[in-house]
Design an enzyme around this catalytic site. Structure first.
Site, PDB file in Angstrom:
ATOM      1  N   GLY A  70      -8.515   0.176  -0.792  1.00 46.35           N
ATOM      2  CA  GLY A  70      -9.465  -0.304  -1.786  1.00 46.35           C
ATOM      3  C   GLY A  70      -9.375  -1.799  -2.034  1.00 46.35           C
ATOM      4  N   GLU A  71      -8.553  -2.485  -1.256  1.00 42.71           N
ATOM      5  CA  GLU A  71      -8.360  -3.916  -1.503  1.00 42.71           C
ATOM      6  C   GLU A  71      -9.629  -4.741  -1.271  1.00 42.71           C
ATOM      7  OE1 GLU A  71      -6.077  -1.992  -0.017  1.00 42.71           O
ATOM      8  OE2 GLU A  71      -4.037  -2.712  -0.371  1.00 42.71           O
ATOM      9  N   TYR A 131       2.810   1.395  -6.646  1.00 40.35           N
ATOM     10  CA  TYR A 131       3.312   0.021  -6.552  1.00 40.35           C
ATOM     11  C   TYR A 131       3.833  -0.481  -7.895  1.00 40.35           C
ATOM     12  CZ  TYR A 131       1.352  -1.326  -1.916  1.00 40.35           C
ATOM     13  OH  TYR A 131       1.064  -1.468  -0.587  1.00 40.35           O
ATOM     14  N   ARG A 164       0.553  -7.822  -4.715  1.00 40.67           N
ATOM     15  CA  ARG A 164      -0.124  -6.690  -5.361  1.00 40.67           C
ATOM     16  C   ARG A 164       0.815  -5.901  -6.269  1.00 40.67           C
ATOM     17  NH1 ARG A 164      -1.792  -4.124   0.194  1.00 40.67           N
ATOM     18  NH2 ARG A 164       0.087  -5.303   0.709  1.00 40.67           N
ATOM     19  N   HIS A 196       8.108  -0.604  -1.222  1.00 39.69           N
ATOM     20  CA  HIS A 196       7.155  -1.345  -0.397  1.00 39.69           C
ATOM     21  C   HIS A 196       7.606  -2.809  -0.433  1.00 39.69           C
ATOM     22  CE1 HIS A 196       3.123  -3.067   0.712  1.00 39.69           C
ATOM     23  NE2 HIS A 196       3.551  -4.027  -0.097  1.00 39.69           N
ATOM     24  N   HIS A 225       8.240  -1.172   5.640  1.00 39.60           N
ATOM     25  CA  HIS A 225       7.535  -2.331   6.220  1.00 39.60           C
ATOM     26  C   HIS A 225       8.525  -3.404   6.666  1.00 39.60           C
ATOM     27  CE1 HIS A 225       4.264  -0.233   4.382  1.00 39.60           C
ATOM     28  NE2 HIS A 225       4.412  -0.747   3.187  1.00 39.60           N
ATOM     29  N   ASP A 286       2.801   5.283   7.460  1.00 33.54           N
ATOM     30  CA  ASP A 286       1.883   4.668   6.483  1.00 33.54           C
ATOM     31  C   ASP A 286       0.481   5.241   6.717  1.00 33.54           C
ATOM     32  OD1 ASP A 286       1.555   3.159   4.235  1.00 33.54           O
ATOM     33  OD2 ASP A 286       1.566   1.209   5.223  1.00 33.54           O
TER      34      ASP A 286
HETATM   35 ZN    ZN Z   1       3.397  -0.154   1.491  1.00 31.15          ZN
END
Ligand code: ZN
Length: 390
Positions: A70-71, A131, A164, A196, A225, A286
């Protein structure tokens, strides 16, 4: 119902040689040479495994089963995962999480989807939170979520070093870790904090700070990541040597690779070459996340979707392009995540373990068959069980 897989080359992940595997009631009843069944009336299936490797079902420590992203606005929210997105590629266990968006995505929706995929035949666990910090939960607390809701085995992806994220303080992250730890202790789960790790220059400094200032064990954290760059991967080495498993992401794009990201297979090869033990690196998909591409000014310039299949592709690339031994590659796609997440029935082929088994052609590594808790989801490379709406 009994299934007997005859004479495949078994990797537990360690090579056991030519063995028969007997599946009974969702578990592996026996792994031995020359098992013979002489049953009157009982239904059983015999599968000739002689052209195949038999390996543990892959364990994916991060997939966004309800979608993510959705970014780039609402139209860039990514779609949900289907059963065969995982099963056709040997992934039998997934840990599901939210991501950037915990406003229009919710934990109740994640739990509902987890139940659905579990019903269809996969093994699904979940992270509470997303997040952001303070962490969004179902019950109002990370500890209570993990303690009271079966699917929750930890909290994540909590974002660090990312534009984010919420930029938590060391105290805030320590508190989350202790809540997850106690919730896990009281419910016999791992209570992991899945992190993350973004592109920020601070990398994992916050984790080092937390473990330096507070009595929180390093192994409470599981960063993903870590293949964003060679520098980030190597930044994690001293933590891996102290017991932390570093997770690398298999879904990628040509743009991200051009910017310095390592493919998961490349990162695994690099870490092994740099002296990191094969038990300390895992590969997640992911899957169904967005793979946003931001320019130097932080503007979104591209967006693609992660795929659960990428874990299998990383395994094949590791073995065929990077000459990584099959057992080491299996540690990365199955055994390490299962061990580190406390999923004791997963990630190995062993007697009394869950019968999550993949048969791969020995010449091409193409997947022929997949069993999840003893139920055959894939045969002759084709799905034999489909999702509800397929
Ligand atoms: Zn991530």
């Amino acid at each position: 119902m009994l299934t007997l897989i005859k004479n495949s080359q078994v990797y537990s992940p360690e090579p056991l040689g030519a063995r028969d595997i007997l599946i009974c009631d969702g578990r592996i009843a026996a792994i031995a040479e020359n098992i013979s069944l002489s049953l009157q009336g009982a239904s059983h299936t015999v599968v000739d495994g002689s052209n195949f490797y038999a390996v543990p079902g892959f364990v994916d420590p991060l997939a966004h089963i309800t979608g993510g992203g959705g970014e780039g606005g609402f139209h860039t929210r990514t779609p949900a995962m289907n059963l065969t997105d995982a099963s056709l590629f040997g992934v039998t266990t997934l840990v599901a999480g939210l991501g950037t968006d915990a406003t229009t995505r919710s934990l109740p929706d994640l739990l509902a989807k987890a139940h659905a995929l579990e019903h269809e035949g996969l093994n699904i666990f979940c992270y509470t939170g997303s997040y952001e910090v303070p962490v969004r939960t179902v019950t109002g607390s990370v500890r209570d979520d993990i303690l009271l809701i079966d699917q929750f085995i930890g909290v994540g992806e909590v974002a660090v070093a990312d534009h984010r994220g919420s930029h938590p303080s060391a105290h805030e992250l320590a508190r989350i870790a202790s809540e997850a730890r106690v919730g896990g202790m009281l419910s016999g789960k791992r209570g992991i904090v899945f992190l993350h790790v973004g592109e920020g220059a601070e990398q994992l400094d916050l984790v080092r700070q937390v473990c330096g200032q507070y009595p929180v064990p390093l192994t409470q954290f599981y960063p993903t990541h870590m293949n964003r760059s060679v520098a980030l991967l190597q930044h994690g080495y001293d933590l891996a040597k102290q017991g932390m498993v570093l997770d690398v992401t298999a879904s990628t794009t040509p743009e991200l690779l051009a910017q310095g990201e390592l493919s998961a297979a490349h990162a695994l090869a690099q870490a092994l070459a740099d002296g990191i033990d094969k038990t300390q690196i895992s590969i997640s998909s992911d899957g169904n996340a967005s793979l946003p591409d931001f320019d130097a000014a932080g503007n979104l310039v591209g967006l693609q979707v992660g795929r659960v299949a990428s874990v299998y592709e990383a395994f094949v690339s590791a073995v065929t392009e990077h000459s990584i031994p099959i057992n080491a590659a299996l540690h990365a796609v199955s055994t390490n995540a299962a061990r580190y997440l406390g999923l004791t029935q997963k990630g190995q082929l062993r007697e009394q373990g869950d019968a999550d088994i993949v048969l791969m052609h020995r010449d091409s590594l193409a997947i022929d068959s997949v069993w999840s808790r003893g139920k055959r989801l894939v045969a002759d490379g084709q799905a034999v069980v489909h999702g509800t709406f397929k």
